[in-house]
Scaffold this active site. Sequence first.
Site, PDB file in Angstrom:
ATOM      1  N   THR A  44       0.855  -1.204   0.000  1.00 27.54           N
ATOM      2  CA  THR A  44       0.000   0.000   0.000  1.00 27.54           C
ATOM      3  C   THR A  44       0.876   1.234   0.000  1.00 27.54           C
ATOM      4  OG1 THR A  44      -1.846  -0.979   1.173  1.00 27.54           O
ATOM      5  CG2 THR A  44      -1.501   1.375   1.531  1.00 27.54           C
ATOM      6  N   THR A  52       1.587   0.389   6.423  1.00 28.18           N
ATOM      7  CA  THR A  52       1.280  -0.631   5.434  1.00 28.18           C
ATOM      8  C   THR A  52       1.441  -1.987   6.129  1.00 28.18           C
ATOM      9  OG1 THR A  52       1.923  -1.615   3.307  1.00 28.18           O
ATOM     10  CG2 THR A  52       3.652  -0.564   4.556  1.00 28.18           C
TER      11      THR A  52
HETATM   12  C1  SD4 Z   1      -4.846  -3.249   4.005  1.00 27.70           C
HETATM   13  N1  SD4 Z   1      -2.882  -2.212   4.883  1.00 27.70           N
HETATM   14  O1  SD4 Z   1      -5.791  -3.081   3.249  1.00 27.70           O
HETATM   15  C2  SD4 Z   1      -3.534  -2.588   3.666  1.00 27.70           C
HETATM   16  C3  SD4 Z   1      -2.740  -3.509   2.810  1.00 27.70           C
HETATM   17  C4  SD4 Z   1      -1.292  -3.186   2.706  1.00 27.70           C
HETATM   18  O2  SD4 Z   1       0.769  -3.620   1.915  1.00 27.70           O
HETATM   19  O3  SD4 Z   1      -0.773  -2.286   3.310  1.00 27.70           O
HETATM   20  N2  SD4 Z   1      -0.525  -3.906   1.978  1.00 27.70           N
HETATM   21  O4  SD4 Z   1      -4.912  -3.962   4.995  1.00 27.70           O
END
Ligand code: SD4
Length: 318
Positions: A150, A201
């Site tokens: 993310t 993230t």
């Molecule tokens: C989530 N935190 O939707 C996000 C996904 C993420 O690296 O950060 N992926 O849970």
Amino acid sequence: MWGMIATWRMAVEGVTKGCEMLKEGGNAGDAIETAVREVEDFPYYKSVGYGGLPNEEMEVELDAAFMDGDTLDVGAVAAIKDYANPVSIARRLSHEKVNSMLVAEGAEKFAHKEGFERKNMLTDRAKAHYRKRVKEIKQQELKPYSGHDTVGMVCLDAHGKMTAATSTSGLFMKKKGRVGDSPIVGSGFYADSKVGGASATGLGEDLMKGCISYEIVRLMKEGMHPQAACELAVTRLDQELKERRGVAGDLSLIAMNTKGEWGVATNIEGFSIAVETEELEPTVYLVTRQEDGHCTFEVASQEWMENYMKTRMAPIEE
Ligand code: SD4
């Protein structure tokens, strides 16, 4: 002082573009929006914006948020489909006194009314990833959620304004309607121009249990350097989760304070960040976590950078 810090190597082009604006005295709202949009628009980054990986039903549902550290205004969208730049919709929503976080159809209606660009965000490449993953899950009991990044950013402009923003397609193979930490204030992001900002993230379900971005800003408010604040918050949440639940999901955090000092911490291998400040050219760092929870980082080598792009753009063998 001005600066920008972001999760993952994929953010560096956006950070560079955003910082061009900061150099010219641009404001932290415009700079961070520009930076995130750059990541959203690049089709080979498979977890943010266009080309983002779909949910279980092969639909791309996106989450994004924006926070203004001067006014503490927050805007967010979750599970939004078919719009090109969710971060811009989130920023627009941050100007609303009420109804500033919208989900799914409601978010789409708002975006349509406000004239945001509609776009089919599901690319052929993302479909190929989906088909491959379905096969792998069946064959090897692979975790459906692995391999996801993310983008989360924190920005400080020369006038002292701070902002934070996130954008993501959430977890690959998530259930329809699932929302992670990224659009949730205090969990995926937080910014306060009097203190600093943080963004996360990793596994949203676990990041949210610690309201971890707010926690880092709180620790900075008590006088901690961003690096110490990130390390303490990540170590504590990681320990709490392991103690109470036996396991902790991926937790990776970045932060910057009002002086442009920054920090990073993670409980995983292979986390990378992108940073630029008035004193530091755009740089990608690879982060290593020590046994005691301290994190060190080194500049990514040319070879690592080239290899990153090569693997991102390689054909998908189904
Ligand atoms: C989530 N935190 O939707 C996000 C996904 C993420 O690296 O950060 N992926 O849970």
